[in-house]
Scaffold this motif. Structure first.
Motif, PDB file in Angstrom:
ATOM      1  N   LEU A 193      52.323   9.552  43.334  1.00 15.45           N
ATOM      2  CA  LEU A 193      52.054  10.720  44.298  1.00 15.45           C
ATOM      3  C   LEU A 193      51.069  10.807  45.460  1.00 15.45           C
ATOM      4  CD1 LEU A 193      51.937  13.994  44.409  1.00 15.45           C
ATOM      5  CD2 LEU A 193      49.866  13.890  42.954  1.00 15.45           C
ATOM      6  N   LEU A 194      50.128   9.532  45.326  1.00 14.45           N
ATOM      7  CA  LEU A 194      49.296   9.167  46.471  1.00 14.45           C
ATOM      8  C   LEU A 194      50.156   8.625  47.542  1.00 14.45           C
ATOM      9  CD1 LEU A 194      46.397   7.558  44.502  1.00 14.45           C
ATOM     10  CD2 LEU A 194      46.339   9.243  46.295  1.00 14.45           C
ATOM     11  N   ALA A 195      51.469   7.761  47.093  1.00 12.73           N
ATOM     12  CA  ALA A 195      52.208   7.265  47.987  1.00 12.73           C
ATOM     13  C   ALA A 195      52.902   8.190  48.652  1.00 12.73           C
ATOM     14  CB  ALA A 195      52.962   6.108  47.276  1.00 12.73           C
ATOM     15  N   LYS A 196      53.489   9.247  48.021  1.00 16.75           N
ATOM     16  CA  LYS A 196      54.281  10.469  48.474  1.00 16.75           C
ATOM     17  C   LYS A 196      53.622  11.193  49.539  1.00 16.75           C
ATOM     18  CE  LYS A 196      57.630  13.626  47.017  1.00 16.75           C
ATOM     19  NZ  LYS A 196      58.544  14.189  46.045  1.00 16.75           N
ATOM     20  N   LEU A 197      52.285  11.259  49.327  1.00 15.15           N
ATOM     21  CA  LEU A 197      51.405  12.017  50.099  1.00 15.15           C
ATOM     22  C   LEU A 197      50.899  11.324  51.454  1.00 15.15           C
ATOM     23  CD1 LEU A 197      49.184  13.879  47.424  1.00 15.15           C
ATOM     24  CD2 LEU A 197      50.794  15.134  48.988  1.00 15.15           C
TER      25      LEU A 197
ATOM     26  N   TYR B 264      41.883   4.305  47.515  1.00 16.38           N
ATOM     27  CA  TYR B 264      43.122   5.062  48.511  1.00 16.38           C
ATOM     28  C   TYR B 264      42.350   5.897  49.306  1.00 16.38           C
ATOM     29  CZ  TYR B 264      46.825   3.583  45.079  1.00 16.38           C
ATOM     30  OH  TYR B 264      47.674   2.727  44.556  1.00 16.38           O
ATOM     31  N   CYS B 265      43.283   6.082  50.770  1.00 13.81           N
ATOM     32  CA  CYS B 265      42.522   6.907  51.790  1.00 13.81           C
ATOM     33  C   CYS B 265      43.670   7.371  52.611  1.00 13.81           C
ATOM     34  CB  CYS B 265      41.413   6.065  52.559  1.00 13.81           C
ATOM     35  SG  CYS B 265      42.409   4.517  53.320  1.00 13.81           S
ATOM     36  N   HIS B 266      43.539   8.374  53.416  1.00 11.77           N
ATOM     37  CA  HIS B 266      44.435   9.164  54.233  1.00 11.77           C
ATOM     38  C   HIS B 266      43.758   9.205  55.400  1.00 11.77           C
ATOM     39  CE1 HIS B 266      47.379  11.850  55.572  1.00 11.77           C
ATOM     40  NE2 HIS B 266      48.338  11.706  54.482  1.00 11.77           N
ATOM     41  N   THR B 267      44.676   9.223  56.611  1.00 11.82           N
ATOM     42  CA  THR B 267      44.021   9.212  57.888  1.00 11.82           C
ATOM     43  C   THR B 267      43.518  10.818  58.198  1.00 11.82           C
ATOM     44  OG1 THR B 267      46.197   9.448  58.914  1.00 11.82           O
ATOM     45  CG2 THR B 267      45.100   7.521  58.898  1.00 11.82           C
ATOM     46  N   GLU B 268      44.153  11.790  57.541  1.00 14.99           N
ATOM     47  CA  GLU B 268      43.908  13.432  57.866  1.00 14.99           C
ATOM     48  C   GLU B 268      43.275  14.102  56.625  1.00 14.99           C
ATOM     49  OE1 GLU B 268      46.978  15.203  59.917  1.00 14.99           O
ATOM     50  OE2 GLU B 268      48.063  13.343  59.765  1.00 14.99           O
ATOM     51  N   TYR B 269      43.655  13.543  55.241  1.00 11.56           N
ATOM     52  CA  TYR B 269      43.377  14.441  54.333  1.00 11.56           C
ATOM     53  C   TYR B 269      42.459  13.777  53.320  1.00 11.56           C
ATOM     54  CZ  TYR B 269      47.427  17.529  55.417  1.00 11.56           C
ATOM     55  OH  TYR B 269      48.149  18.427  55.938  1.00 11.56           O
TER      56      TYR B 269
END
Length: 304
Positions: free
Chosen positions: A19-23, A32-37
């Protein structure tokens, strides 16, 4: 700020990684990190699945590096009670060590080695988890948001909405008001089923009480109101009732987990969304709601 709110994981770290990869989250030296979320976990990280420690480490790394928030679920709460001595009953624990409870906890206890330093480390971390998040534009709780109960429980919480260390004894004492507050917020509202009516839960335990769809304002039958396993077909639940509640009408949307829903994820109301779709089951889904600032929730924002 925008968020991905993720349902109950129950040790299913592989589903979480997918799910993390899909998001669009990526692994880094800060987890794990995201540039926006940022991610919000609704609790119930543990029990049932094959990857208890891996799940905990992944989630905690994200939280420690400010890439996620996490709140307490009833399984973390119960895990605390399992190891905490009962001050009123020497030799006993706040959560009774009976066969049913041990069956619920057995995978977690085995993988973390019961009473080991590792086990106690994670129990202490569970104690640091808030019961809910009340952010600027959204709210997140494990099972049920009730404004009256939230107000009543606040004297027992610190500034981060975590239970005070001194109140856990009362939180497991059925004679104390705090017990009912925790039951509602972490386990949801229940009704007692009619005499002779019962169902079997996921562990095979016979249940004479049922969780209810607290988000409904009205219901005409017990079948409409009760949350039962999909394969339970109980004729008596067709009985007519006159259920009415005030519902939830605040402006902030509320996200919650806990209820083992199935099928295609949909919002309960424009202000309420459950993100638990039975990830612990072989065919269950680990679900996220990608909240992008909207005040009215839409089913198209579920990702799984």
């Amino acid at each position: 700020m925008v968020f991905d709110i993720v349902g109950d994981i129950h040790g299913q770290v592989k589903k979480l990684q997918y799910l993390l990869a899909k998001l669009g989250y990526r692994q880094s030296d800060q987890g794990y990190c995201h540039t926006e979320y940022k991610m919000i976990f609704v609790g119930d990280l543990i029990d049932r699945g094959d990857y208890q420690l891996e799940t905990l480490n992944l989630v905690k790394d994200m939280v420690d590096n400010q890439n996620a928030y996490v709140i307490m679920g009833n399984h973390e709460f119960n895990a605390i009670g399992w190891v905490t001595p009962d001050q009123q009953q020497p030799g006993d624990f706040l959560r009774e060590h009976n066969v049913t409870h041990r069956k619920q906890h057995q995978i977690f206890l085995k993988q973390l080695q019961e009473n080991s330093h590792q086990h106690i480390y994670w129990i202490n971390w569970f104690k640091s988890l808030p019961l809910f998040l009340d952010l600027e534009q959204i709210r997140v709780i494990h099972a049920c948001w009730d404004n009256y109960i939230i107000d009543q429980i606040k004297p027992y919480l610190n500034e981060k909405n975590c239970l005070l260390a001194s109140v856990f004894q009362n939180a497991f004492n059925k004679q104390h008001p705090l017990y009912d507050y925790c039951e509602i917020l972490l386990k949801g509202k229940e009704i007692t089923l009619p005499d002779g009516v019962y169902y079997s839960d996921k562990e095979g335990t016979r249940r004479h009480k049922s969780r209810i769809k607290w988000w409904l304002e009205t219901a005409q039958t017990l079948q409409q109101l009760c949350l039962l396993p999909d394969d339970e077909k109980i004729a008596e639940l067709g009985l007519k009732i006159n259920f009415q509640s005030e519902g939830y009408h605040d402006t902030k949307p509320v996200f919650f987990g806990h209820y083992w829903l199935s099928g295609k994820p949909i919002v309960q109301t424009p202000k309420l969304a459950c993100v638990d779709y039975s990830a612990a089951l072989p065919n269950g889904k680990l679900v996220a709601y990608r909240w992008q600032g909207e005040s009215s929730l839409i089913s198209e924002h579920f990702i799984y």
